[in-house]
Design a protein around this motif. Structure first.
Motif, PDB file in Angstrom:
ATOM      1  N   ALA A 328       0.828  -1.202   0.000  1.00 13.23           N
ATOM      2  CA  ALA A 328       0.000   0.000   0.000  1.00 13.23           C
ATOM      3  C   ALA A 328       0.865   1.255   0.000  1.00 13.23           C
ATOM      4  N   ARG A 329       1.947   1.242   0.778  1.00 16.00           N
ATOM      5  CA  ARG A 329       2.828   2.409   0.811  1.00 16.00           C
ATOM      6  C   ARG A 329       3.550   2.564  -0.514  1.00 16.00           C
ATOM      7  N   ALA A 330       3.977   1.455  -1.113  1.00 11.21           N
ATOM      8  CA  ALA A 330       4.657   1.516  -2.407  1.00 11.21           C
ATOM      9  C   ALA A 330       3.737   2.078  -3.482  1.00 11.21           C
ATOM     10  N   ALA A 331       2.426   1.848  -3.335  1.00 12.23           N
ATOM     11  CA  ALA A 331       1.455   2.377  -4.292  1.00 12.23           C
ATOM     12  C   ALA A 331       1.120   3.836  -4.020  1.00 12.23           C
ATOM     13  N   GLY A 332       1.729   4.420  -2.975  1.00 14.23           N
ATOM     14  CA  GLY A 332       1.546   5.837  -2.703  1.00 14.23           C
ATOM     15  C   GLY A 332       0.422   6.189  -1.762  1.00 14.23           C
ATOM     16  N   HIS A 333      -0.158   5.205  -1.073  1.00 11.00           N
ATOM     17  CA  HIS A 333      -1.263   5.506  -0.170  1.00 11.00           C
ATOM     18  C   HIS A 333      -0.766   6.165   1.112  1.00 11.00           C
ATOM     19  N   ASP A 334      -1.644   6.994   1.669  1.00 14.98           N
ATOM     20  CA  ASP A 334      -1.313   7.771   2.853  1.00 14.98           C
ATOM     21  C   ASP A 334      -1.114   6.853   4.075  1.00 14.98           C
ATOM     22  N   PRO A 335      -0.040   7.062   4.867  1.00 15.03           N
ATOM     23  CA  PRO A 335       0.190   6.215   6.039  1.00 15.03           C
ATOM     24  C   PRO A 335      -0.977   6.204   7.021  1.00 15.03           C
ATOM     25  N   LEU A 336      -1.684   7.332   7.144  1.00 12.31           N
ATOM     26  CA  LEU A 336      -2.812   7.383   8.071  1.00 12.31           C
ATOM     27  C   LEU A 336      -3.922   6.442   7.621  1.00 12.31           C
ATOM     28  N   GLU A 337      -4.201   6.414   6.317  1.00 14.71           N
ATOM     29  CA  GLU A 337      -5.240   5.527   5.801  1.00 14.71           C
ATOM     30  C   GLU A 337      -4.800   4.062   5.919  1.00 14.71           C
ATOM     31  N   ILE A 338      -3.524   3.805   5.708  1.00 10.27           N
ATOM     32  CA  ILE A 338      -3.014   2.446   5.875  1.00 10.27           C
ATOM     33  C   ILE A 338      -3.196   1.995   7.317  1.00 10.27           C
ATOM     34  N   ALA A 339      -2.863   2.887   8.267  1.00  9.63           N
ATOM     35  CA  ALA A 339      -3.002   2.564   9.694  1.00  9.63           C
ATOM     36  C   ALA A 339      -4.451   2.307  10.060  1.00  9.63           C
ATOM     37  N   ARG A 340      -5.349   3.128   9.562  1.00 12.39           N
ATOM     38  CA  ARG A 340      -6.770   2.953   9.876  1.00 12.39           C
ATOM     39  C   ARG A 340      -7.301   1.643   9.294  1.00 12.39           C
ATOM     40  N   THR A 341      -6.906   1.325   8.086  1.00 10.08           N
ATOM     41  CA  THR A 341      -7.370   0.090   7.448  1.00 10.08           C
ATOM     42  C   THR A 341      -6.918  -1.133   8.227  1.00 10.08           C
ATOM     43  N   GLY A 342      -5.663  -1.125   8.677  1.00 13.49           N
ATOM     44  CA  GLY A 342      -5.108  -2.291   9.350  1.00 13.49           C
ATOM     45  C   GLY A 342      -5.249  -2.296  10.851  1.00 13.49           C
ATOM     46  N   GLY A 343      -5.859  -1.263  11.426  1.00 13.90           N
ATOM     47  CA  GLY A 343      -6.046  -1.236  12.872  1.00 13.90           C
ATOM     48  C   GLY A 343      -4.753  -1.042  13.641  1.00 13.90           C
ATOM     49  N   TRP A 344      -3.777  -0.320  13.035  1.00 14.57           N
ATOM     50  CA  TRP A 344      -2.562   0.005  13.775  1.00 14.57           C
ATOM     51  C   TRP A 344      -2.827   1.183  14.699  1.00 14.57           C
ATOM     52  N   ALA A 345      -2.200   1.183  15.849  1.00 15.44           N
ATOM     53  CA  ALA A 345      -2.333   2.297  16.780  1.00 15.44           C
ATOM     54  C   ALA A 345      -1.636   3.521  16.209  1.00 15.44           C
ATOM     55  N   ASP A 346      -2.108   4.705  16.598  1.00 21.81           N
ATOM     56  CA  ASP A 346      -1.461   5.935  16.167  1.00 21.81           C
ATOM     57  C   ASP A 346       0.005   5.922  16.602  1.00 21.81           C
ATOM     58  N   GLY A 347       0.881   6.268  15.692  1.00 21.24           N
ATOM     59  CA  GLY A 347       2.302   6.305  16.017  1.00 21.24           C
ATOM     60  C   GLY A 347       2.948   4.939  16.153  1.00 21.24           C
ATOM     61  N   SER A 348       2.332   3.897  15.594  1.00 18.23           N
ATOM     62  CA  SER A 348       2.866   2.544  15.702  1.00 18.23           C
ATOM     63  C   SER A 348       4.288   2.479  15.144  1.00 18.23           C
ATOM     64  N   ARG A 349       5.221   2.025  15.986  1.00 21.39           N
ATOM     65  CA  ARG A 349       6.608   1.893  15.538  1.00 21.39           C
ATOM     66  C   ARG A 349       6.753   0.754  14.539  1.00 21.39           C
ATOM     67  N   VAL A 350       5.929  -0.294  14.714  1.00 24.97           N
ATOM     68  CA  VAL A 350       5.986  -1.424  13.783  1.00 24.97           C
ATOM     69  C   VAL A 350       5.579  -0.977  12.385  1.00 24.97           C
ATOM     70  N   LEU A 351       4.473  -0.225  12.284  1.00 19.08           N
ATOM     71  CA  LEU A 351       4.025   0.259  10.984  1.00 19.08           C
ATOM     72  C   LEU A 351       5.060   1.210  10.391  1.00 19.08           C
ATOM     73  N   ALA A 352       5.653   2.052  11.235  1.00 24.94           N
ATOM     74  CA  ALA A 352       6.677   2.980  10.750  1.00 24.94           C
ATOM     75  C   ALA A 352       7.848   2.213  10.132  1.00 24.94           C
ATOM     76  N   ARG A 353       8.194   1.071  10.732  1.00 20.13           N
ATOM     77  CA  ARG A 353       9.278   0.255  10.199  1.00 20.13           C
ATOM     78  C   ARG A 353       8.898  -0.300   8.821  1.00 20.13           C
ATOM     79  N   TYR A 354       7.631  -0.703   8.666  1.00 21.33           N
ATOM     80  CA  TYR A 354       7.190  -1.184   7.363  1.00 21.33           C
ATOM     81  C   TYR A 354       7.261  -0.056   6.326  1.00 21.33           C
ATOM     82  N   MET A 355       6.877   1.166   6.738  1.00 25.49           N
ATOM     83  CA  MET A 355       6.923   2.310   5.834  1.00 25.49           C
ATOM     84  C   MET A 355       8.358   2.580   5.382  1.00 25.49           C
ATOM     85  N   GLU A 356       9.295   2.434   6.326  1.00 20.96           N
ATOM     86  CA  GLU A 356      10.702   2.698   6.017  1.00 20.96           C
ATOM     87  C   GLU A 356      11.223   1.765   4.921  1.00 20.96           C
ATOM     88  N   ASP A 357      10.674   0.533   4.863  1.00 15.63           N
ATOM     89  CA  ASP A 357      11.106  -0.405   3.839  1.00 15.63           C
ATOM     90  C   ASP A 357      10.911   0.182   2.446  1.00 15.63           C
TER      91      ASP A 357
END
Length: 371
Positions: A328-357
């Motif tokens: 989803a991030r590679a396709a250019g989707h907004d991190p906030l929408e990705i977090a909401r879709t997947g039920g990640w907590a705000d400021g999730s370090r795990v999701l941030a690590r995925y974004m960094e990839d």
């Protein structure tokens, strides 16, 4: 009664603030605690409800860590709780040099971090302040540096391999989707990816949680980490082989033909491709009587499909969730929408690590500088 459950419900004396005095209550003004024994009572049922707020896997891991720490303290003739800074530092050093029976290697940094958390929270549960962990933290940092210098694989945090669309296509290419088991597995993989669900969330779905819609389906999951429901729109894919709507519809039709119209969405299927009957042991039913598969079984499905496709990597139930975030991030989707879709907590370090990839390449300072 569990000290953990009690500690979550009963604050320490230092946490209790003076209340406003009402009607000149002399007893309260004197600072005397007027609570009765009954006021301090927690039923076994309430303790169990409090403890259930933590994931079962976390409770098991913490219990094992605390048991090992207790045994070490007794062997070393050290006070368990409250522990001194010296005890914490010596204990962490012990963890960095002592092989574990299962692996014949010392625990990795993340495992030690978890053990440290298990012990510090144990202090809080018993009404003590957290121990001084400065020395223990220094020991752990030196251990991390040593592992990195030695090029030890334990220096890097293990992550599930991301199941991206290309890998999912390969996983499903060899799946016999004319069978009930094959249809279930295809729906499990594609719905797990489309919802970025943890396998525990995925297998908790019931047929009632799936609603047909003009765009495909709406699927409502309970995200335990953030303690709320999310309703995910499942849309048609461009490739029929990896379309989650088509896979889910085919599987739902197969379930209906097998006489299943309610209950769990993902169910056990026996070797004869029939809905598996309830499991029994010594005449007693074990597992879900309605046939719901476990999170472990769902993770095994993902691992088996990856192996059968000849894919290398560390495949687990989390591969679909990580793959969704990465794709989803590679396709250019907004991190906030990705977090909401997947039920990640705000400021999730795990999701941030995925974004960094993805972002370390797309947003690299090397892009566009004329090399």
């Amino acid at each position: 009664m569990s000290s953990a459950g009690r500690a979550l419900a009963v604050p320490a004396a230092s946490d209790i603030v003076d209340a406003e005095l009402v009607n000149g209550d002399e007893t309260a003004a004197s600072g005397v605690d007027v609570r009765t024994a009954r006021d301090r009572h927690l039923s076994a049922e309430t303790v169990a409800a409090i403890e259930a707020s933590a994931a079962a896997s976390t409770r098991r891991a913490y219990a094992a860590d605390r048991e090992a720490y207790l045994a070490w303290c007794r062997q070393e003739d050290r006070t368990v709780v409250p522990a001194s800074a010296e005890t914490m530092a010596e204990w962490v050093r012990h963890l960095t040099v002592t092989p574990r029976p299962r692996t014949d290697r010392p625990a990795g940094p993340l495992t030690i971090e978890r053990a440290m958390s298990a012990v510090t929270t144990w202090h809080l549960e018993q009404g003590h302040a957290k121990p001084n962990m400065r020395g223990a933290r220094a020991v752990l940092n030196a251990y991390k540096d040593r592992l990195a210098e030695q090029k030890d694989e334990a220096a890097r945090a293990r992550q599930a391999t991301a199941a991206l669309p290309a890998q999912i296509r390969a996983m499903l290419a060899g799946t016999n989707r004319t069978t009930l088991a094959g249809r279930r597995n295809a729906a499990l993989v594609l719905l797990g990816f489309a919802t970025a669900a943890r396998v525990s969330e995925l297998v908790s779905l019931d047929l009632a949680d799936v609603t047909g819609a003009e765009h495909g389906y709406d699927v409502t999951l309970y995200r335990k980490k953030v303690r709320k429901h999310t309703t995910n729109a499942i849309l048609y894919g461009t490739d029929p082989a990896t379309c989650p709507v088509r896979a889910l519809r085919t599987y739902l039709t197969a379930l209906a033909e097998a006489g299943r119209h309610d209950g769990p969405l993902f169910v056990r299927v026996d070797r004869w491709d029939r809905l598996a009957p309830s499991l029994t042991r010594h005449g007693r039913t074990i597992g879900d009587p309605a046939g719901r598969i476990t999170a472990e079984a769902a993770a095994e499905v993902i691992g088996r499909l990856a192996d059968a496709a000849g894919l290398t990597g560390d495949w687990s139930g989390h591969s679909l969730r990580r793959g969704f975030a990465t794709a989803a991030r590679a396709a250019g989707h907004d991190p906030l929408e990705i977090a909401r879709t997947g039920g990640w907590a705000d400021g999730s370090r795990v999701l941030a690590r995925y974004m960094e990839d993805v972002d370390r390449v797309k947003n690299s300072p090397l892009v566009g500088i004329g090399l």
